[in-house]
Design a protein around this motif. Structure first.
Motif: not given
Length: 138
Positions: A55-73
């Motif tokens: 998780f060091v070199e990732v866009d953590i905000v994008r990861v969060r947003d996409k995980l939220v979308e995915q779990l929501c769907e």
């Protein structure tokens, strides 16, 4: 007749757009609950010596947003996942079985923290399990 037909269609559309009160989405706490679960899991991952390097070199905000979308769907919510496939997202990251299992543990701890029932946790994990093969590097 037209007004009745329009009203009937409107009721059907609104009914389809709103998750049932006992849906997995609602059991996870809706959008707010899913966001809290994902944020808690990511905070735990950032502090976990087993997997924090992923998780060091990732866009953590994008990861969060996409995980939220995915779990929501996946849970039957009103979201549509717009991210990359799991295979595209994880290729070259060298995710091992133990890395994957560690993140699942952290997800379960985050759901526990939010008061999600074991039944709902198991339902969500059952939706996520088929992705395992696309995430773990062979």
């Amino acid at each position: 007749m037209r007004a009745w037909l329009f009203s009937g269609l409107l009721v059907l559309l609104v009914g389809c757009a709103t998750p049932a009160p006992d849906s997995l989405y609602q059991q996870l706490g809706g959008q707010t609950g899913i966001t809290r679960i994902v944020e808690d899991m990511l905070l735990r991952a950032a502090a976990d010596a087993r997997i924090k390097q992923h998780f060091v070199e990732v866009d953590i905000v994008r990861v969060r947003d996409k995980l939220v979308e995915q779990l929501c769907e996946l849970s039957g919510g009103p979201c549509i996942y717009s991210g990359d496939s799991m295979e595209e997202s994880h290729t070259g990251l060298h995710i091992s079985r133990s890395d994957f299992n560690a993140l699942v543990e952290l997800l379960q701890a985050a759901m526990d923290q939010q008061g999600v029932s074991v039944r709902a946790q198991n339902q969500l994990l059952a939706h996520l399990a088929p992705m395992r093969g696309e995430i773990i590097e062979r």
